[in-house]
Design an enzyme around this catalytic site. Structure first.
Site, PDB file in Angstrom:
ATOM      1  N   GLU A   1       0.830  -1.216   0.000  1.00 50.76           N
ATOM      2  CA  GLU A   1       0.000   0.000   0.000  1.00 50.76           C
ATOM      3  C   GLU A   1       0.860   1.261   0.000  1.00 50.76           C
ATOM      4  O   GLU A   1       2.070   1.208   0.246  1.00 50.76           O
ATOM      5  CB  GLU A   1      -0.959   0.010   1.200  1.00 50.76           C
TER       6      GLU A   1
ATOM      7  N   LYS B   1      -3.685  -1.358  15.624  1.00 49.23           N
ATOM      8  CA  LYS B   1      -3.255  -0.594  16.793  1.00 49.23           C
ATOM      9  C   LYS B   1      -4.405  -0.479  17.772  1.00 49.23           C
ATOM     10  O   LYS B   1      -5.566  -0.426  17.376  1.00 49.23           O
ATOM     11  CB  LYS B   1      -2.852   0.814  16.359  1.00 49.23           C
TER      12      LYS B   1
END
Ligand code: PSU
Ligand code: MN
Length: 301
Positions: free
Chosen positions: A24, A159
């Site tokens: 990405e 996260k």
């Protein structure tokens, strides 16, 4: 897909069934500072080549979706940084139509990887359900894409700026398996552990590739998340990272940050609060994911 331009190296690799790993570009433009972003992107590509596979970093460059950026294009995008449009499914057509530079999120990359015929993709972390998502409805488009597009995403979990439990529930609803690589515990990006379990555990690239090949034969559609914990020596102290995340979340609320700015804002704050440590962990885990994706890509039928 029209407007898609596949590099010669990548199209040759695809034609000869050599392993190809998609990468990405939001992690380059919005996820890391310059020049570490460019250095890391190039290191990740080198790591994939070292494993005998071919990297395909994907981005929109002046309105063209390029699969397999050149070194110059990676440098260009890294230098642009957040000036590039962060493109999820919603933003992709606008970036192409307007001739913009667009950095692709996990969702954006999955769409273009599938269109190019690439089946596996390596990154750092995926988006998910934000804390309080049951009220704000802030749920990353990455999760919808995983539910509909058949690309396997190798990451280090998500996260804990996100609600990891709700993220796993959402993925379950969408029919997405979360496969722990040599673990049955969901990693939390900077740390190898969270209180949550993965759906399945697999222990080798052979097993991962065998599973992905079977799923493809069954024409089930939809993606998979392969979670590969951060290497032990780079895993961060839980209390340090939790404090940084709390501080970042309250600043985000104070400033009234909204929509797609939220994730880049939180990432930037955490990086600033923890100094170099979090960036070092981030780089190490991306390289680790690239290696696993490359080893698996070579075994895909
Ligand atoms: N999480 C990270 N690093 C990142 C991102 C997420 O640890 O760079 C980026 C990825 O591109 C991901 C996107 O697809 O943020 C999710 O953004 P949002 O929450 O706005 O969907
Ligand atoms: Mn969001």
């Amino acid at each position: 897909m029209e407007h898609l331009f596949i590099s010669e190296e990548v199209s040759e690799a695809l034609a000869n069934s050599r392993g190809v790993v998609a990468l990405e570009s939001t992690i380059i433009s919005h996820g890391m500072p310059y020049p570490q972003n460019v250095q890391t992107a190039l290191k990740v590509e080198a790591e994939i080549r070292n494993c005998g596979a071919v990297p395909a970093t994907i981005a929109v460059i002046k309105g063209k979706i390029k699969v397999g950026l050149t070194e110059e294009e990676i440098e260009y995008l890294g230098h642009e940084g957040p000036a590039a449009l962060k493109c999820s499914r919603r933003d992709l057509a606008y970036a192409v139509f307007s001739g913009l530079n667009g950095a692709l999120t996990v969702a954006g990359t999955m769409i273009c990887a599938q269109a190019a015929g690439i089946r596996i993709f390596a990154t750092g972390g995926i988006g998910g359900v934000h804390r309080g998502g049951e009220k704000t409805m802030d749920i990353s488009a990455d999760l919808e894409e995983l539910g509909r597009t058949q690309v396997a995403v190798v990451c280090a979990g998500c996260k804990s700026i996100l609600d990891i439990g709700l993220t796993l529930e959402y993925l379950e609803t969408k029919g997405v398996a979360v496969i722990g690589y040599q673990t049955d515990v969901m990693p939390a990006f900077y740390t190898a552990k969270s209180p949550f379990k993965t759906t399945f555990t697999m222990n080798s690239p052979e097993q991962l590739a065998g599973y992905l090949n079977t799923k493809r034969e069954m024409k089930l559609g939809g993606g998979d998340v392969i979670v590969n914990p951060v290497p032990q020596e780079y895993s961060m102290e839980e209390s340090v990272i939790n404090e940084a995340i709390s501080a970042a979340l309250s600043r985000c609320e104070q400033r009234g940050i909204k929509g797609k700015q939220i994730t880049p804002f939180l990432l930037e704050e955490i990086k600033n609060i923890t100094g170099g440590d979090s960036l070092e962990a981030n780089i190490a885990l991306v390289l680790n994911n690239a290696r696993l994706a490359a080893q698996t890509a070579k075994l895909l039928k």
